[in-house]
Design an enzyme around this catalytic site. Sequence first.
Site, short mmCIF file in Angstrom:
data_model
loop_
_atom_site.label_atom_id
_atom_site.label_comp_id
_atom_site.label_asym_id
_atom_site.label_seq_id
_atom_site.Cartn_x
_atom_site.Cartn_y
_atom_site.Cartn_z
N CYS A 1 -7.36 -22.38 15.09
CA CYS A 1 -7.37 -22.10 13.66
C CYS A 1 -6.64 -23.22 12.93
O CYS A 1 -5.61 -23.69 13.39
CB CYS A 1 -6.65 -20.77 13.44
SG CYS A 1 -6.23 -20.42 11.74
N TYR B 1 0.84 -1.20 0.00
CA TYR B 1 0.00 0.00 0.00
C TYR B 1 0.88 1.26 0.00
O TYR B 1 2.10 1.19 0.13
CB TYR B 1 -0.98 -0.05 1.18
CG TYR B 1 -1.92 -1.23 1.08
CD1 TYR B 1 -2.61 -1.50 -0.12
CD2 TYR B 1 -2.12 -2.11 2.14
CE1 TYR B 1 -3.47 -2.60 -0.23
CE2 TYR B 1 -2.98 -3.20 2.04
CZ TYR B 1 -3.65 -3.44 0.85
OH TYR B 1 -4.49 -4.52 0.74
#
Length: 686
Positions: free
Chosen positions: A348, A180
């Site tokens: 997870c 970014y």
Amino acid sequence: MARNPRFDVLFDPVRIGPVTAPNRFYQVPHASGMTNALPHVRASFREIKAEGGWGVVCTGAVSIHPSSDDSPLPFASLWDDRDIRAHALMTDAVHKHGALAGVELWHGGACTLNRTSRIAPLSPSGMPWLSTHLGFMGNLRPRTMDASDIAALLQWQADGARRAMSAGFDIVYVYAGMGYLPYEFLLPEYNQRSDAYGGSIANRVRLVRELLEVTRDAVGDKCAVALRISLEELRARPGQNGISEAHEVVALLADMPDLWDVKMDSSPTDCAPSRFSPEGSHEPVIDFVKRVTTKPVVGVGRFTSPDVMVSQIKRGVLDLIGGARPSIADPFLPNKINEGREHEIRECIGCNICISSWHDGVPVRCTQNPTAGEEWRRDWHPERFSPPASAASVLVVGAGPAGLEAAVTLARRGYPVTIADKATEFGGRLRFETRLPGLATWGRVVDWRMGQLRDRPNASLYPGSELVADDILGLEHTHVVIATGSRWTKLLYGANEFPVDPIEAPGIYTPDDLAGGVVPAGPVVVFDFDNYYLGGAVAEHLAKLGSEVTYVTPAGSASAWTLMTNELPLIHRALAKARVTIRTLRRVAAFGGGTITLADVFSGARQQFDCASLVIVGVRKPHDELYEELIALGPDLKKAGIASVTRIGDALAPGAIVHAVHSGHRYARELESTPGTAPYKRDFPA
Ligand SMILES: Cc1cc2nc3c(=O)[nH]c(=O)nc-3n(C[C@H](O)[C@H](O)[C@H](O)COP(=O)(O)O)c2cc1C
Ligand code: SF4
């Protein structure tokens, strides 16, 4: 239960500039796909994590200006004051539980293609990000920012920070990560400027420094200012005055932010799939940061083990344990450790279905946690359940992901539940799939549910029990759930992209045959038009067993859909390492007599080579004969006291494990509930 003193350090408060995190559990910025258009869905999703013990709960990337427009991907915004209310719902919800709320202010630069705003993307030097990911590809190249653009960017950040403060955030970010805009200024490939923002490392860091300064000026001493930065690429570059450019960047900014939040540069390395990266995989890149700054450091690495977390702190790698995926898979992870219930953590599995949801442009979904994103709209709390509406009992036939999830949730609601499977080991398709290369961690889907069931007196487990319709009639259960999974077919892939008639010849197999113990004779072709992980994993597995393997797919790359889960580049590398030949854009036209014929999907050009076995990973069909037999019994069901027979998971519609788990959970939540007029509540912008 009491907390294990070994984990006490995880519950120390940590000062972050003017605010204090109540413990070291830090939900780092991760997008939820919910955007400002679903503010209640988003606020509840974040609130549950605060309730579950996360001391800091952040937003995902929040765009500060229409020139950072990620559409059609779902992104949040703080473009003007009208956006404040939607975020305030979240900060209020997080504060109710004593947690801090953080906001990641974000400008995407050349990575955002501004498809809706139609503003030319901004960049340091007009260099595009050349993505091969369809969702990110575009044709509009970025323009070079001049001095007035830089001044405008600083103003947008300052305005965003002021709005964030008004919305009630405690920690305000500058985001210099993952390609970014501020990150683009750090790298010479993007940044070829000859002004004060380009050239030397001190110049390339200038924009991040100024973003930190304007953020600090905007929030004063009310909020902490955090810097999230990707260090992988910088760490790989030798520095002029330090070990690497990463060391130099951190040294140049050392005590400017109140908090360093350090991560990797690309989604496949940052949000690394468990097939290819272990827990804690960021450490070799970020391990030096704490030695360079006196400010607290948070980092990530799919942390689910409290011992690994303690080790990160005791060894001086991190001050705060960052979690994105672990906080999605189990929002109550911190509380479970705090209450001495760490064995109950729903870990997870690193499958990255959550990431694929974002690529799909929908609210986040999770394989392990079917309540993710459903907290508000379906009123599903991960740890609270409505009690049974009657004295009914439930029989679940099939102990794969759907059946196990249904049984666990029914048992947690308080129903007497019996689960039976003809296999002697529970797990369904995962019994085979977790033996394939890299997939062992996915076994947590089964392990967590088995742990829950074994602990509950109202759950009865019958492995090795094949049930026929007559058995079920005699078992006196009120509700019967059919979770018997699906079967792979030998259908082929037609020239018009429809499945065509099954191919029948000796030497043709499906993954079900392999799961049953067949080892195909080589040379083998694995023909994959399922496009998810299994075809690639089977090819790698057979190659590792010593066969000469060719992987064939009509798609443009191996395991093509895994682009959505960050696994695709790593799967290609693994297949290359295992010496699997990859032939894309081909379909199987004929097989038999020791040869196979492939056809190019566009030109139809044919190619023939030796092949002893063909494994087809294509279309699955529900394995629902038992369901059909029961339904055919009609009134006899009622006579036997059976009020309902329901198919769930793959037996209803074959899908990924995430779909099976959600289907099982939904059945269990909705059993004996009053059906509403809509499947879920609709949210509207605040
Ligand atoms: C669904 C999802 C969305 C994410 N969105 C963002 C984001 O908006 N901003 C960001 O800085 N990182 C984002 N990330 C990256 C995470 O913050 C984190 O760096 C990464 O997942 C590794 O941490 P973990 O192993 O704890 O998941 C996202 C991760 C996930 C799983
Ligand atoms: S979807 Fe998979 S990777 Fe993402 S949080 Fe859930 S279990 Fe983890």
